[in-house]
Design an enzyme around this catalytic site. Structure first.
Site, mmCIF file in Angstrom:
data_model
loop_
_atom_site.group_PDB
_atom_site.id
_atom_site.type_symbol
_atom_site.label_atom_id
_atom_site.label_comp_id
_atom_site.label_asym_id
_atom_site.label_seq_id
_atom_site.Cartn_x
_atom_site.Cartn_y
_atom_site.Cartn_z
ATOM 1 N N SER A 286 -7.450 32.196 5.856
ATOM 2 C CA SER A 286 -6.024 31.915 6.035
ATOM 3 C C SER A 286 -5.217 33.209 6.082
ATOM 4 O O SER A 286 -5.278 34.018 5.152
ATOM 5 C CB SER A 286 -5.511 31.028 4.900
ATOM 6 O OG SER A 286 -6.201 29.791 4.879
ATOM 7 N N SER B 93 -6.646 49.131 11.798
ATOM 8 C CA SER B 93 -7.537 50.277 12.016
ATOM 9 C C SER B 93 -7.052 51.079 13.212
ATOM 10 O O SER B 93 -6.201 50.627 13.984
ATOM 11 C CB SER B 93 -8.973 49.806 12.248
ATOM 12 O OG SER B 93 -9.164 49.401 13.588
ATOM 13 N N GLY C 228 -9.125 34.181 15.537
ATOM 14 C CA GLY C 228 -8.334 35.313 16.002
ATOM 15 C C GLY C 228 -6.882 35.247 15.588
ATOM 16 O O GLY C 228 -6.502 34.513 14.672
ATOM 17 N N ARG D 94 -12.236 28.794 7.871
ATOM 18 C CA ARG D 94 -10.941 29.452 7.956
ATOM 19 C C ARG D 94 -10.757 30.554 6.929
ATOM 20 O O ARG D 94 -11.032 30.370 5.737
ATOM 21 C CB ARG D 94 -9.820 28.417 7.774
ATOM 22 C CG ARG D 94 -8.442 29.037 8.016
ATOM 23 C CD ARG D 94 -7.315 28.060 7.838
ATOM 24 N NE ARG D 94 -6.048 28.670 8.255
ATOM 25 C CZ ARG D 94 -4.848 28.231 7.914
ATOM 26 N NH1 ARG D 94 -4.729 27.157 7.152
ATOM 27 N NH2 ARG D 94 -3.763 28.846 8.345
ATOM 28 N N CYS E 119 -11.493 33.720 11.612
ATOM 29 C CA CYS E 119 -12.297 32.572 11.248
ATOM 30 C C CYS E 119 -13.668 32.643 11.892
ATOM 31 O O CYS E 119 -13.992 33.578 12.617
ATOM 32 C CB CYS E 119 -11.594 31.282 11.686
ATOM 33 S SG CYS E 119 -9.880 31.154 11.104
#
Length: 628
Positions: free
Chosen positions: A52, A361, A74, A50, A2
Site C-alpha cells: 500500500s 533512486s 506500479g 499489495r 505490488c
C-alpha cells in the site's frame, strides 16, 4: 507497488481454479505484504498482492468496474490529472488511488490509454464484453511481467518467474540459448528466459489476447528516437533539462507512506536529493551504505550532500565481502544474475526500508546522458575506425589482437588485447563486446562440443549488433545509448533495482527515467551528452547552481564488490568446486576440465576471471533452485 498473476483461456472459457491463482501470488509475498486478493470469472482469474502506497484503506485489487477487471503493479504519477479529465467526461470514481484510472481509461481510450500514462507499471486488464485480456508494460521496463502458454491452452502471467513456476503445468526445461546470453552479458535479457517457453513482455509493449484467436506477438506502443536534434544554446537546454528533472522528481514524491531517497554521493542520487529538498517542507530521509575499504567507500561524499541539504541521513557500514547473501539473491532473482552490485543494492534497500516505504533512486541518467565510461572509449575507438578502411583495420588490429598477450595483471594502458580486437571489428561488434562479461572466445572454450552444436551459432552479442544497426539515431553514441536503453537498462539495472527493493517490500522510484525526460535527452546534440570525455556534460553544467563541483565532477564509483579477491580468498574453494559441480556437469553444456583450469588460473594470479567465476557460481545456484 505490488505483485500480480493470472490465468486466461484464449480458446474455450474453461473454469479457473482460484486456489491455483492463489498459489501463484503466494509465491511472491515480498511484493505485497499489505493485502492480497483473487478474482475469477469464466475463462479468467487474476491475483494480486499489495504494497500500500496511495489510498491505503481503499483501492483493493483485483479491481472490477462492471465488465472490466484489472490487476496492477506500479504507480501512475499523473493519475490525478487523468482522473480529472475522465470525470469531466462523465466517469464516476469510488476510490482515491490510481488503479481505478486504468478501468475508466480503458473504457474511454482503449489501448491508446497507454500514451497518456506517466509512470512505471505492469498490469493485466480483462474486458468481459470484448472477451479480451490486455497485458501492458511501461515504456522503459521498470516493472516486470512474465508470461507463458501452457499445455491446457491457457496463458499464465506473473510479476516474477517464481509466480509462473507455482503453476503445475509449467514445464521446467532449461533454455541453452539463455545460458549463452547470460554468460555473454551477465544477465538474462528481456528477450530470453532460462526456463524454456517463458517470455517477458518487452518494455514499451502490450499484448492483446482475444478469445477464440491465437495468442499474438506483443505490439510496441512506445519508442525513443535519437534521430532528431534539439535547437538552442547550451545554457537554455541545460535549464530545460534541470526543469524536466525537477518536474520528474516532484511527481514521484506523492505517497501516503514515508518517503526517502538513496544517496550514494554520486551526481545522480545527489541531484535527486537536491531537487527533493527543494520541493519538501520537511527534511528528506536519505540513506547510504559504506565500506571499510577507502577505495570503495563514498560515505564522505554522501555526508557532504546530506549536510548541504539538511537531510535526515542514516549510514551503515557493511562488509564488502558479504557473499552470504548469495542464496537470498538467487531466490529473489530466479534467473542467474551476475551484476555483483546487487549485493550492495539489496543492503541499501534493506536500510531504507527500516524508515520508509518508498525510496527515490538516481538510476537512468547514465543511459540517457552518456555517463558510462564505455561511451567515452567507444567514441575514441570510432575515431580510430574512421581513419582506416575496414579491410585494412581488420587485418591490422585483428592480427595484433590475436597475438597480444592477455595481460590482466598489467596496468590498464598495457591491457590492450580487448581494445585491439574491438578495433578490428565493426563499431557495433566492438561495443557489444564492451558491454559483455565473458568474451565469445572464452565462452567457446568453456562450452562443451555438444553445447556449441546445439547453440547453432547463437551469440549473446548479436542482439546488440542488430539493435545498434537499426537504431533511430545519427551517430555512434546515439546507437550505443539506444541499445543500452533496450537491453542493459531493463535486463540489468532495472531488474536489479526491482528485485532487491521488492525483496524487502520497498518501492523504488526512478525520476531520471521519466519518459518525457528520456525523450528530451535523446534529442540533445552528442557533444552536450559527452564532451571532451565528460559524460552527462549538460546535466552537470546545469546542476552547478545546485551541487558542488567535487560532487559533480569527481570520478564515477558506483557500488564495487571485490569478487576477484573473493575467489582468491574466502570463495577460492567454491571456485575450485565449480569444475566438480554435479549441477553444471549434469547439464552436459560445459567442458568441466576447462572450468577447473579457469578457477586455478585465477586463484594463482595467472589470469583475471573473477567475473566469469561469479557468473558460474550464480548459474549453478539458479539451476539448482529452478530445476533441482
Amino acid at each position: 507497488m505490488c505483485g500480480i498473476a493470472g490465468i486466461f483461456h484464449p480458446g474455450v472459457a474453461k473454469p479457473v481454479d482460484p486456489a491455483r491463482v492463489g498459489a501463484m501470488i503466494a509465491a511472491m509475498p515480498h511484493r505485497g505484504p499489505d493485502g492480497e486478493g483473487v478474482w475469477t470469472a469464466p475463462g479468467v482469474g487474476f491475483g494480486h498482492r499489495r504494497l500500500s502506497i496511495i489510498d491505503l484503506e481503499g483501492s483493493p485489487q483485483p479491481m472490477s468496474d462492471g465488465h472490466l477487471t484489472v490487476t496492477y503493479n506500479g504507480e501512475i504519477y499523473n493519475f490525478a490529472e487523468l482522473r480529472a479529465e475522465l470525470q469531466a467526461g462523465g466517469a464516476r470514481f469510488w476510490t482515491e488511488g490510481d488503479t481505478e484510472v486504468l478501468l475508466h481509461g480503458w473504457r474511454a481510450w482503449g489501448p491508446g490509454m497507454l500514451d497518456r500514462l506517466n509512470g512505471m507499471f505492469a498490469f493485466a486488464l480483462h474486458d468481459g464484453q470484448a472477451r479480451t485480456l490486455f497485458l501492458a508494460r511501461d515504456r522503459l521496463g521498470v516493472k516486470p511481467l512474465h508470461y507463458a502458454e501452457l499445455s491446457d491452452g491457457s496463458l499464465a502471467f506473473a510479476s516474477e518467474l517464481k509466480g509462473l513456476l507455482a503453476h503445475p503445468l509449467l514445464r521446467r526445461e532449461a533454455d541453452l540459448s539463455a545460458v549463452e546470453d547470460y554468460l555473454g552479458l551477465g544477465y538474462v535479457p528481456d528477450d530470453a528466459c532460462l526456463v524454456a517457453g517463458v517470455k517477458k513482455l518487452p518494455a514499451g509493449h502490450f499484448l492483446l489476447v482475444e478469445r477464440g484467436k491465437p495468442v499474438p506477438q506483443p505490439r510496441r506502443w512506445w519508442e525513443v528516437d535519437f534521430s532528431n536534434r534539439a535547437a538552442g544554446k547550451a545554457d537554455a537546454l541545460g535549464e530545460e533539462l534541470v526543469e524536466r528533472m525537477r518536474a520528474a522528481v516532484r511527481s514521484r514524491m506523492v505517497a501516503d507512506v514515508p518517503l526517502g531517497a538513496f544517496l550514494s554521493g554520486g551526481v545522480d542520487s545527489s541531484a535527486v536529493v537536491a531537487l527533493m529538498a527543494e520541493a519538501s517542507t520537511a527534511a528528506v530521509k536519505t540513506c547510504t551504505i559504506g565500506f571499510d575499504e577507502a577505495g570503495h567507500d563514498e560515505r564522505a561524499h554522501a555526508d557532504s550532500v546530506a549536510q548541504r541539504f539538511r537531510t535526515d541521513h542514516r549510514t551503515r557500514v557493511v562488509r564488502p565481502d558479504d557473499f552470504q547473501l548469495i542464496d537470498t539473491l538467487t531466490h529473489h532473482f530466479d534467473e542467474p544474475f551476475a551484476d555483483a552490485s546487487a549485493l550492495a543494492t539489496y543492503q541499501v534497500s534493506a536500510l531504507a526500508r527500516e524508515n520508509v516505504t518508498v525510496a527515490l533512486s538516481g538510476d537512468g541518467a547514465d543511459e540517457a546522458l552518456a555517463g558510462y565510461r564505455r561511451y567515452r572509449f567507444h567514441a575514441a575507438e570510432e575515431r580510430v575506425r574512421n581513419l582506416l578502411p575496414a579491410d585494412t583495420r581488420g587485418r591490422l588490429f585483428g592480427t595484433l589482437g590475436r597475438y597480444y598477450p592477455k595481460a590482466d595483471w598489467a596496468p590498464r594502458p598495457l591491457r590492450a588485447k580487448s581494445t585491439l580486437l574491438a578495433l578490428a571489428a565493426s563499431g557495433e561488434e566492438g561495443y557489444a563486446r564492451a558491454v559483455g562479461v565473458t568474451a565469445p572466445e572464452l565462452r567457446g572454450r568453456l562450452f562443451s562440443d555438444a553445447a556449441r552444436r546445439a547453440l547453432g551459432g547463437h551469440r549473446a552479442e548479436d542482439r546488440y549488433v542488430q539493435t545498434m544497426r537499426s537504431a533511430p539515431g545519427r551517430d555512434a553514441l546515439d546507437r550505443a545509448q539506444y541499445a543500452d536503453l533496450k537491453h542493459w537498462l531493463p535486463g540489468d539495472i532495472l531488474t536489479k533495482v526491482d528485485r532487491t527493493s521488492m525483496a524487502v517490500s520497498l518501492e523504488a522510484r526512478e525520476p531520471l527515467l521519466d519518459h518525457r525526460l528520456i525523450e528530451f535527452c535523446a534529442t540533445l546534440p552528442a557533444d552536450l551528452r559527452l564532451r571532451r570525455g565528460e559524460g552527462k556534460w549538460l546535466m552537470k553544467r546545469g546542476l552547478e547552481r545546485h551541487l558542488p563541483r567535487d560532487i559533480l565532477y569527481r570520478p564515477k564509483m558506483g557500488f564495487v564488490t571485490p569478487i576477484s579477491a573473493w575467489f582468491r580468498g574466502p570463495l577460492a574453494d567454491a571456485a575450485a568446486g565449480l569444475g566438480r559441480s554435479r549441477v553444471l556437469e549434469g547439464t552436459g553444456w560445459f567442458d568441466m576440465p576447462a572450468l577447473t583450469a579457469l578457477a586455478a588460473d585465477h586463484r594463482a594470479g595467472r589470469a583475471e576471471h573473477g567475473r566469469t567465476l561469479w557468473q558460474f557460481l550464480m548459474l549453478e545456484r539458479s539451476l539448482s533452485r529452478l530445476f533441482g
